[in-house]
Design a protein around this motif. Sequence first.
Motif, mmCIF file in Angstrom:
data_model
loop_
_atom_site.group_PDB
_atom_site.id
_atom_site.type_symbol
_atom_site.label_atom_id
_atom_site.label_comp_id
_atom_site.label_asym_id
_atom_site.label_seq_id
_atom_site.Cartn_x
_atom_site.Cartn_y
_atom_site.Cartn_z
ATOM 1 N N GLN A 152 0.835 -1.200 0.000
ATOM 2 C CA GLN A 152 0.000 0.000 0.000
ATOM 3 C C GLN A 152 0.869 1.248 0.000
ATOM 4 N N LEU A 153 0.709 2.077 -1.039
ATOM 5 C CA LEU A 153 1.460 3.319 -1.113
ATOM 6 C C LEU A 153 0.947 4.307 -0.071
ATOM 7 N N PRO A 154 1.827 5.100 0.482
ATOM 8 C CA PRO A 154 1.390 6.088 1.480
ATOM 9 C C PRO A 154 0.576 7.189 0.817
ATOM 10 N N PRO A 155 -0.251 7.890 1.597
ATOM 11 C CA PRO A 155 -1.038 8.983 1.016
ATOM 12 C C PRO A 155 -0.149 10.107 0.491
ATOM 13 N N LEU A 156 -0.614 10.760 -0.556
ATOM 14 C CA LEU A 156 0.177 11.813 -1.193
ATOM 15 C C LEU A 156 0.484 12.956 -0.250
ATOM 16 N N TRP A 157 -0.470 13.314 0.621
ATOM 17 C CA TRP A 157 -0.263 14.456 1.506
ATOM 18 C C TRP A 157 0.954 14.254 2.399
ATOM 19 N N MET A 158 1.205 12.984 2.767
ATOM 20 C CA MET A 158 2.306 12.707 3.681
ATOM 21 C C MET A 158 3.661 13.020 3.028
ATOM 22 N N SER A 159 3.821 12.549 1.797
ATOM 23 C CA SER A 159 5.074 12.818 1.089
ATOM 24 C C SER A 159 5.209 14.299 0.742
ATOM 25 N N LEU A 160 4.091 14.948 0.396
ATOM 26 C CA LEU A 160 4.131 16.376 0.086
ATOM 27 C C LEU A 160 4.543 17.178 1.314
ATOM 28 N N ALA A 161 3.953 16.857 2.466
ATOM 29 C CA ALA A 161 4.320 17.558 3.700
ATOM 30 C C ALA A 161 5.788 17.329 4.032
ATOM 31 N N GLY A 162 6.249 16.085 3.859
ATOM 32 C CA GLY A 162 7.654 15.789 4.110
ATOM 33 C C GLY A 162 8.574 16.560 3.183
ATOM 34 N N ALA A 163 8.189 16.660 1.898
ATOM 35 C CA ALA A 163 9.009 17.394 0.931
ATOM 36 C C ALA A 163 9.094 18.877 1.298
ATOM 37 N N LEU A 164 7.964 19.469 1.674
ATOM 38 C CA LEU A 164 7.963 20.871 2.085
ATOM 39 C C LEU A 164 8.809 21.073 3.338
ATOM 40 N N LEU A 165 8.693 20.137 4.271
ATOM 41 C CA LEU A 165 9.501 20.205 5.485
ATOM 42 C C LEU A 165 10.981 20.121 5.131
ATOM 43 N N GLY A 166 11.319 19.290 4.145
ATOM 44 C CA GLY A 166 12.710 19.165 3.717
ATOM 45 C C GLY A 166 13.251 20.442 3.110
ATOM 46 N N VAL A 167 12.449 21.089 2.271
ATOM 47 C CA VAL A 167 12.885 22.347 1.656
ATOM 48 C C VAL A 167 13.104 23.402 2.741
ATOM 49 N N GLY A 168 12.173 23.465 3.685
ATOM 50 C CA GLY A 168 12.345 24.405 4.797
ATOM 51 C C GLY A 168 13.593 24.091 5.603
ATOM 52 N N ALA A 169 13.827 22.797 5.849
ATOM 53 C CA ALA A 169 15.014 22.391 6.599
ATOM 54 C C ALA A 169 16.290 22.777 5.856
ATOM 55 N N HIS A 170 16.272 22.652 4.546
ATOM 56 C CA HIS A 170 17.445 23.028 3.736
ATOM 57 C C HIS A 170 17.772 24.507 3.904
#
Length: 265
Positions: A152-170
């Motif tokens: 089962q693939l994870p929901p899209l919102w989860m990866s999107l939130a993680g990606a945004l968090l990563g950009v902010g962390a960068h």
Amino acid sequence: MRRTVALLGACHPGPALAVTVLAGLLAAAVGLGPGRIALVVVAVLAGQLSIGWSNDLVDLARDRAVGRTDKPLVDGRASERTVRIACGVALVATVPLSLACGLLAGLVHLVCVAAGWAYNLGVKATPWSWVPYAVAFGGLPAFVSLTAEPDQLPPLWMSLAGALLGVGAHVVNVLPDLADDAATGVRGLPHRLGAQWSPVVAAAVLVAAAVVIVVGAPVTGVVAVVALVATAGLAAVALLARGRTPFRAAIAMALVDVAMLVWAR
């Protein structure tokens, strides 16, 4: 003991520990047992160690040029040979540890680690410096979710939130080093934005991550209100304050986003 402390100091222990703890919290949140949680944590830790050590190895000449005496490799507390060996061992260990979590999950994690290495090896000096962070942080929740449910693939919102968090962390991670990086020819996205606009971008993407989590996940009621109000207040601090305060405010916003991401799981 001093050599061990110096070796660990060369792996960027703060970010490595933060990402590893986040992976462990997510693993517990999706319902993995103690053994599987430990496997996820060790796999992520190995990958983070390899990324951290490779970063200091690649940046050694630059760090020496700007006199970064806080780096163990620069001041001689850790030898280059020792760090190279440790980095190689960590990288090799990452492969079987990741694949032990499941084939698809392991491949996702290896892509996350590859993104970190790509950043170290040159992407950091380009306008696309944010992409490895988006890939790695967006992939981390997917890795943990696929470890728990391989079909089962994870929901899209989860990866999107993680990606945004990563950009902010960068952006947040680079803020204290803008001057040193610029002096050695590193011009990633935060450097091109400059000290004035980088906190604005960091605040915007971290606020966006909070909104994505609230909208996409079952974060409602008091928790959602408190998180959004806290995020908005910290964003105002990041935009209006001076010195290192915007950096600290952005870190606090990231922590709020991480807490919500774990709560949502």
